[in-house]
Design a protein around this motif. Sequence first.
Motif, short mmCIF file in Angstrom:
data_model
loop_
_atom_site.label_atom_id
_atom_site.label_comp_id
_atom_site.label_asym_id
_atom_site.label_seq_id
_atom_site.Cartn_x
_atom_site.Cartn_y
_atom_site.Cartn_z
N SER A 15 53.50 -17.86 -8.84
CA SER A 15 53.64 -16.95 -7.70
C SER A 15 54.99 -17.08 -6.98
CB SER A 15 52.52 -17.24 -6.69
OG SER A 15 52.83 -16.67 -5.43
N PRO A 77 51.45 -11.07 -1.68
CA PRO A 77 51.79 -9.87 -2.45
C PRO A 77 51.07 -8.66 -1.88
CG PRO A 77 50.53 -11.46 -3.79
CD PRO A 77 50.49 -11.92 -2.37
N GLU A 78 51.42 -7.51 -2.40
CA GLU A 78 50.67 -6.29 -2.11
C GLU A 78 49.89 -5.93 -3.37
OE1 GLU A 78 52.40 -3.02 0.20
OE2 GLU A 78 52.28 -1.81 -1.62
N TYR A 79 48.60 -5.72 -3.24
CA TYR A 79 47.78 -5.24 -4.35
C TYR A 79 47.20 -3.87 -3.98
CZ TYR A 79 47.69 -10.06 -6.26
OH TYR A 79 48.02 -11.29 -6.78
N ALA A 80 47.50 -2.85 -4.77
CA ALA A 80 46.98 -1.50 -4.51
C ALA A 80 47.15 -1.10 -3.05
CB ALA A 80 45.51 -1.40 -4.95
N HIS A 81 48.36 -1.32 -2.57
CA HIS A 81 48.73 -0.96 -1.19
C HIS A 81 47.95 -1.75 -0.14
CE1 HIS A 81 50.85 3.14 -2.06
NE2 HIS A 81 51.39 2.12 -2.71
C1 LIG Z 1 46.79 -5.74 -9.45
C2 LIG Z 1 48.15 -5.61 -8.85
C3 LIG Z 1 48.39 -4.58 -7.98
C4 LIG Z 1 49.65 -4.43 -7.40
N1 LIG Z 1 49.86 -3.43 -6.50
C5 LIG Z 1 51.08 -3.32 -5.90
C6 LIG Z 1 51.30 -2.34 -4.89
O1 LIG Z 1 50.44 -1.56 -4.54
N2 LIG Z 1 52.52 -2.29 -4.32
C7 LIG Z 1 53.54 -3.18 -4.65
O2 LIG Z 1 54.62 -3.11 -4.07
N3 LIG Z 1 53.33 -4.12 -5.60
C8 LIG Z 1 52.14 -4.22 -6.22
N4 LIG Z 1 51.93 -5.18 -7.15
C9 LIG Z 1 53.01 -6.11 -7.46
C10 LIG Z 1 52.87 -7.42 -6.67
O3 LIG Z 1 52.73 -7.19 -5.29
C11 LIG Z 1 54.11 -8.25 -6.92
O4 LIG Z 1 54.21 -8.52 -8.29
C12 LIG Z 1 54.12 -9.51 -6.12
O5 LIG Z 1 55.46 -9.88 -5.93
C13 LIG Z 1 53.42 -10.65 -6.81
O6 LIG Z 1 53.42 -11.76 -5.96
P1 LIG Z 1 53.29 -13.24 -6.58
O7 LIG Z 1 54.51 -13.46 -7.45
O8 LIG Z 1 53.31 -14.14 -5.39
O9 LIG Z 1 52.02 -13.32 -7.35
C14 LIG Z 1 50.68 -5.34 -7.74
C15 LIG Z 1 50.41 -6.38 -8.64
C16 LIG Z 1 49.17 -6.52 -9.19
C17 LIG Z 1 48.90 -7.67 -10.13
#
Ligand SMILES: Cc1cc2nc3c(=O)[nH]c(=O)nc-3n(C[C@H](O)[C@H](O)[C@H](O)COP(=O)(O)O)c2cc1C
Length: 177
Positions: A15, A77-81
């Motif tokens: 991460s 992180p952002e997941y699905a907004h």
């Molecule tokens: C399931 C999933 C959904 C995601 N949705 C978004 C999103 O809606 N917007 C965005 O900017 N990034 C999105 N991302 C990208 C992550 O936010 C991004 O890779 C983040 O830097 C990962 O953080 P980490 O390295 O700490 O795990 C998504 C990633 C995953 C796995």
Amino acid sequence: MLNILAISGSLRAASTNSALLAALARNAPPGCRVTVHDGLGRLPIFNPDDEGERTPSEASRLIDAVTGADGLIVSCPEYAHGVPGGLKNALDWLVSRDAAVAKPAMPVHASPRSLFARAALAEIMRTMSFAMYEDRLEIALLGKKPPEVAAILADEANVLAMRDAVQAFADFIRRQT
Ligand SMILES: Cc1cc2nc3c(=O)[nH]c(=O)nc-3n(C[C@H](O)[C@H](O)[C@H](O)COP(=O)(O)O)c2cc1C
């Protein structure tokens, strides 16, 4: 000595958010100790029926850590907004008690584009009565591999930016008390 707790909203081994918090801990200015909390993945899903005497031990550990900290730093992180479910779950365990009330908190950002999650997290934490400090420390690590992440976080300008951000947060904490 100020004790600052740091919580990452990502459970990923590599991460970038967790790497950012680990770097903040390594580069904390004198007078501040930053400890990264590592138990989010072991927290049961929040259930109001399991509060009070039935509070699970991992939830108690989190609640005690937040209660005992002088301030909280969060990176997610952002997941699905949205805010990752694991982080929202952790915050839910803190809602119906005093742990969050007036607790200084600073969001930091490892992705330059997580604008929905930032806004949602700020709304959640304000609603929980955290005392929010919006320093806007952002170090763009999105999509970087671990060696590149390590290099960016070791860069002198970024080390300085991290130290300054924690120092500014520490000053904010001291002004609150
Ligand atoms: C399931 C999933 C959904 C995601 N949705 C978004 C999103 O809606 N917007 C965005 O900017 N990034 C999105 N991302 C990208 C992550 O936010 C991004 O890779 C983040 O830097 C990962 O953080 P980490 O390295 O700490 O795990 C998504 C990633 C995953 C796995």
